[in-house]
Design an enzyme around this catalytic site. Structure first.
Site, PDB file in Angstrom:
ATOM      1  N   HIS A 175      -9.771   9.283  -0.154  1.00  0.00           N
ATOM      2  CA  HIS A 175      -8.882   8.141  -0.318  1.00  0.00           C
ATOM      3  C   HIS A 175      -7.689   8.341   0.618  1.00  0.00           C
ATOM      4  CE1 HIS A 175      -5.923   5.391  -2.251  1.00  0.00           C
ATOM      5  NE2 HIS A 175      -6.994   4.647  -2.340  1.00  0.00           N
ATOM      6  N   HIS A 210       0.817  -1.225   0.000  1.00  0.00           N
ATOM      7  CA  HIS A 210       0.000   0.000   0.000  1.00  0.00           C
ATOM      8  C   HIS A 210       0.841   1.261   0.000  1.00  0.00           C
ATOM      9  CE1 HIS A 210      -4.087  -1.499   1.768  1.00  0.00           C
ATOM     10  NE2 HIS A 210      -4.017  -1.629   0.472  1.00  0.00           N
TER      11      HIS A 210
HETATM   12  O1  LIG Z   1      -4.759   2.671  -2.654  1.00  0.00           O
HETATM   13  C1  LIG Z   1      -4.636   1.453  -2.387  1.00  0.00           C
HETATM   14  O2  LIG Z   1      -3.605   0.996  -1.872  1.00  0.00           O
HETATM   15  C2  LIG Z   1      -5.736   0.519  -2.731  1.00  0.00           C
HETATM   16  C3  LIG Z   1      -5.638  -0.833  -2.403  1.00  0.00           C
HETATM   17  N1  LIG Z   1      -6.583  -1.713  -2.714  1.00  0.00           N
HETATM   18  C4  LIG Z   1      -7.696  -1.299  -3.379  1.00  0.00           C
HETATM   19  C5  LIG Z   1      -8.709  -2.215  -3.715  1.00  0.00           C
HETATM   20  S1  LIG Z   1      -8.543  -3.874  -3.252  1.00  0.00           S
HETATM   21  O3  LIG Z   1      -7.231  -4.343  -3.657  1.00  0.00           O
HETATM   22  O4  LIG Z   1      -8.641  -3.924  -1.773  1.00  0.00           O
HETATM   23  O5  LIG Z   1      -9.634  -4.644  -3.875  1.00  0.00           O
HETATM   24  C6  LIG Z   1      -9.837  -1.840  -4.401  1.00  0.00           C
HETATM   25  C7  LIG Z   1      -9.979  -0.492  -4.761  1.00  0.00           C
HETATM   26  C8  LIG Z   1      -9.018   0.446  -4.446  1.00  0.00           C
HETATM   27  C9  LIG Z   1      -7.871   0.047  -3.743  1.00  0.00           C
HETATM   28  C10 LIG Z   1      -6.854   0.976  -3.390  1.00  0.00           C
HETATM   29  O6  LIG Z   1      -6.982   2.280  -3.710  1.00  0.00           O
END
Ligand SMILES: O=C(O)c1cnc2c(S(=O)(=O)O)cccc2c1O
Length: 461
Positions: free
Chosen positions: A350, A117
């Protein structure tokens, strides 16, 4: 009416906190001036003459990313640090084929369900080096109509030539920024990061005022138990945190864009282990938790429906029904996403941020901006009778503490963009609790009663 300031002017106006939100398209221009930087501003030649850069992130659109660099910097060496494997890794490498300056570092993810992340830019200039720790994926939609946060470091000058440059502690700050950043990057154990570790070692980071709060996958025990995750925050607040009596009635706020499975009751992890860390005060981490008010900010389905992006904003707010249905106890903690002061009530969050505000909402005992959502994967869960902390994902954030900004007690905050001498929060205080009829956004159920601002419904397959 001030015209658009140049990036370096916005940067200097944003000192000493250097906490910025990203530009939001489609809102009044006044909300995109103070304490706001777009990706092109960060990468502008005015901020430094780029020689090479390293982009840690989760999602990448490579052609779009290259276009965000000024034309004269688009062929400079670029290292992308990601957590992809197999097909996603191949797809990323194929997307980069035509860019001979792009190299990759695949972060090892040995814990199942872990993700990379962390979002960080390390920018090596002719003039020195800059570090940006932020919350936006390197994809166009993350920089278009969302509320995202970033900390932009000062320009760190190169250390003068000296034989003992190998010991990392030279050129560190009172907050141990350089050592902690090197420890975090060292936790990847990746040879592709070696050069960047050396670049960091070669620069004077004594002007950094924030504290690194990172997460690295693994089972951390012994003296490593407090190195990452919420135990890191607990240790830092135990050492540098607020005085117990000063914050007695102060709540703790968590704000994030996704929620993991936190357990069948609040006492499994949220209101015990996790809150214990966020509520830690100087000298003692054992605070009667029943007395601490935990408030969670998470967008309602109507926040998403009425957002600038409409229901599609919810594609970046991945709270799934299978997780939500097991933890309806969270409803009593939830608060709306409201950001009138920053003009961002319709720019879905976000950003992830945590803080300890005063009851009057005028000041905070600390403020954290991070990639870490409200999940055990990100913050860690204690195992084996609390002897080890198990973390699944890489995360990175920076903590603002009063003592490193010249104040004994607190940091003055506001969400009014005219209060330029205060730390500008991403959302309004006081918070608005969910009412009975309010529902958290859930991304994998259909919404067919009311259309979003574009006249569309939400029918996930
Ligand atoms: O910014 C991030 O690190 C991040 C991580 N995962 C995401 C997922 S998911 O992998 O959890 O399905 C789904 C939609 C957005 C995501 C996201 O913005």
């Amino acid at each position: 009416i001030t015209g658009p300031l140049s990036p370096d002017q916005v940067y200097s106006e944003g000192q000493p906190y250097s906490f910025f939100l990203t530009k939001v398209h489609g809102i009044e221009s006044q909300y995109n001036q103070v304490s706001v930087m777009d990706i092109k501003d960060i990468l502008s030649p005015i901020m430094g003459t780029l020689q090479a850069s390293c982009q840690f992130n989760y999602m990448f659109e490579i052609p779009w990313l290259i276009k965000q660099y000024p034309e004269q910097f688009r062929s400079k060496p670029l290292l992308l640090v990601h957590g992809f494997t197999a097909g996603n890794k191949t797809a990323l490498e194929i997307e980069a084929t035509k860019y001979s300056n792009i190299k990759f570092c695949q972060a090892r993810l040995e814990m199942i369900y872990g993700t990379h992340h962390t979002k960080m830019m390390i920018l090596l200039y002719e003039e020195g080096m800059r570090v940006v720790i932020h919350t936006s994926n390197l994809v166009e939609k993350d920089w278009y109509q969302k509320t995202q946060g970033m900390w932009i470091s000062p320009l760190f000058p190169k250390l003068k030539k000296e034989e003992n440059k190998s010991n990392y502690s030279r050129g560190d700050s009172p907050t141990n920024f350089k050592k902690d950043l090197l420890d975090y990057i060292g936790s990847y154990k990746a040879y592709q990061l070696k050069d960047w570790q050396q670049h960091i070692a070669d620069h004077d980071m004594s002007s950094a005022k924030v504290i690194i709060i990172g997460s690295s996958p693994g089972r951390h025990m012994g003296e490593n138990k407090h190195k990452f995750g919420h135990m890191r925050l607990r240790k830092v607040l135990n050492t540098h945190g607020p005085q117990k009596d000063f914050v007695k009635s102060w709540p703790v706020i968590g704000q994030y864009s996704s929620i993991g499975s936190l357990g069948a009751t609040k006492d499994v992890w949220l209101a015990t282990e996790f809150l214990q860390s966020l509520a830690t005060v100087e000298g003692s981490s054992c605070v009667p938790l029943a007395s601490i008010d935990l408030k969670l900010i998470f967008p309602t389905k109507d926040n998403v429906r009425c957002s600038l992006e409409g229901y599609p904003a919810g594609a970046s707010i991945p709270y799934s029904i299978n997780v939500a249905k097991k933890q309806t106890y969270l409803h009593s903690y939830f608060h709306h996403w409201i950001s009138k002061g920053r003009g961002r009530s319709r720019a879905m969050p976000h950003i992830k941020s945590y803080c300890r505000p005063s009851p009057s909402s005028q000041e905070v005992a600390w403020f954290l901006v991070t990639s870490a959502n409200l999940s055990k994967a990100a913050w860690g869960a204690l195992e084996k009778k609390g002897s080890q902390l198990m973390i699944r994902s890489y995360e990175l954030g920076v903590l603002f503490l009063p003592k490193f900004f010249g104040s004994k007690k607190s940091i003055p905050v506001s969400s009014d963009i005219n209060d330029t001498d205060k730390l500008l929060l991403p959302y309004d205080l006081p918070l608005k609790p969910y009412q009975k009829e309010d529902r958290p956004w859930i991304w994998d159920i259909a919404y067919k009663e009311l259309p979003d601002c574009n006249g569309n419904m939400w029918c996930p397959s």
